[in-house]
Write an enzyme that holds these catalytic residues in place. Structure first.
Site, PDB file in Angstrom:
ATOM      1  CE  LYS A  31      -4.118   1.853   2.271  1.00 24.27           C
ATOM      2  NZ  LYS A  31      -4.925   2.130   1.091  1.00 24.27           N
TER       3      LYS A  31
HETATM    4  N1  PMP Z   1      -7.543  -1.308  -3.240  1.00 24.51           N
HETATM    5  C1  PMP Z   1      -7.033  -0.069  -3.056  1.00 24.51           C
HETATM    6  C2  PMP Z   1      -6.301   0.591  -4.174  1.00 24.51           C
HETATM    7  C3  PMP Z   1      -7.219   0.585  -1.831  1.00 24.51           C
HETATM    8  O1  PMP Z   1      -6.730   1.817  -1.639  1.00 24.51           O
HETATM    9  C4  PMP Z   1      -7.943  -0.065  -0.805  1.00 24.51           C
HETATM   10  C5  PMP Z   1      -8.150   0.638   0.510  1.00 24.51           C
HETATM   11  N2  PMP Z   1      -7.077   0.375   1.374  1.00 24.51           N
HETATM   12  C6  PMP Z   1      -8.455  -1.347  -1.049  1.00 24.51           C
HETATM   13  C7  PMP Z   1      -8.241  -1.935  -2.276  1.00 24.51           C
HETATM   14  C8  PMP Z   1      -9.230  -2.075   0.011  1.00 24.51           C
HETATM   15  O2  PMP Z   1      -8.398  -2.417   1.075  1.00 24.51           O
HETATM   16  P1  PMP Z   1      -8.965  -2.538   2.568  1.00 24.51           P
HETATM   17  O3  PMP Z   1     -10.204  -3.359   2.484  1.00 24.51           O
HETATM   18  O4  PMP Z   1      -7.877  -3.236   3.279  1.00 24.51           O
HETATM   19  O5  PMP Z   1      -9.232  -1.173   3.051  1.00 24.51           O
END
Ligand code: PMP
Length: 298
Positions: free
Chosen positions: A160
């Protein structure tokens, strides 16, 4: 967002490099590697009713993102989880959003950044989750982005990392300028990938289908929703999805810490009718995040 105050000009305090500091004093010099070269990873976390949902999973992902980026966070996971709780306490937040971030500092200003200090900050702000199932079930409209999720040998797709959001902001701005809420991104192969900050699910014949997370984030919400669906004996298949297949899917929703479970009514020329499965999972997720001890194990 609950407030329109700029994020650098708020009352209260946040956690920065090991201690709670006044919010406005949490400054970083303009000659910071993370700003110039994207050497920055972050998390998006939520707290509901005074409990941080999947705190350990988010902290573990922050450390994994940093590891992928070659950054050694100078704290333990336990210390960062504690800092996340402290950041909420400092602002008296029981329902809100929390942003942990780790980035390279100012010791070097070039591509090579071996000797930069790794800074970590955690800030929390109020962001209650307004849950009006009737309104939500109308579904949002997405356009199809012109930007493609990169291949795993083109970018560190499992981190991330801030740099991966360049194409998300570009896609989201383009969608918003044409009246859409968000954009669906395809991947480097032209397969369905995800939205700009959320994963995507489809329903066909009473079963869930979602793309394999092989070049984008395997979201924590995505994993929760898969577990919740399986607990209800709803079959879940992770597989490659061609864009033209959307024609045959009846329901669609996106999942993410911020998006929670958000029904989708439209993706470009494809129309969906948010229905029973979407509603069930929307409600199950809303209950799950508010449960004193989450049942879902990731
Ligand atoms: N894809 C992207 C590009 C994101 O920014 C997020 C948010 N973090 C997600 C998927 C979903 O991840 P999560 O469920 O862990 O928030």
């Amino acid at each position: 967002m609950a407030s329109v105050d700029p994020f650098d000009d708020r009352d209260g305090s946040l956690w920065y490099d090991g201690k709670i500091v006044p919010w406005r004093s949490a400054e970083t010099h303009v000659l910071t590697h993370g700003l110039h070269y994207g050497s920055c990873v972050f998390e998006g976390v939520r707290i509901y009713n005074g409990r941080i949902y999947q705190l350990e999973a988010h902290t573990a992902r922050l450390f994994e993102s940093a590891r992928i980026m070659g950054m050694k966070i100078p704290y333990t996971e336990e210390e960062i989880s504690a800092a996340t709780a402290e950041a909420c306490k400092a602002q008296n937040i029981t329902d809100g959003y929390i942003r942990p971030v780790a980035f390279r500092g100012s010791e070097m200003m070039a591509v090579s950044a071996q000797n930069t200090r790794i800074h970590v900050a955690v800030a929390a702000w109020q962001w209650p989750s307004y849950f009006d199932p009737k309104e939500k079930l109308k579904g949002i409209r997405l356009e199809i982005s012109e930007w493609k999720r990169p291949a795993p040998d083109t970018a560190p797709t499992q981190a991330k990392a801030a740099g991966l959001y360049m194409i998300c902001t570009l896609s989201k701005h383009a969608a918003e300028s044409r009246g859409y809420a968000d954009a669906l991104m395809l991947d480097y192969r032209g397969l369905v990938a995800e939205a700009t900050g959320a994963n995507v699910f489809f329903v066909k014949d009473g079963a869930l289908i979602t793309p394999i997370a092989d070049c984008f984030l395997n979201g924590i919400t995505r994993k929760s929703v898969i577990a919740l669906a399986r607990a209800r004996q709803i079959p879940v298949t992770e597989r490659h999805i061609e864009l033209k297949e959307l024609e045959g899917f009846s329901e669609c929703f996106i999942t993410g810490t911020a998006a929670e479970v958000t029904p989708v009514a439209e993706i470009g020329p494809y129309k969906f009718a948010p229905g029973a499965i979407t509603e069930t999972l929307m409600n199950d997720y809303a209950n799950e995040v508010r449960r004193p001890d989450p049942q879902v194990k990731l």
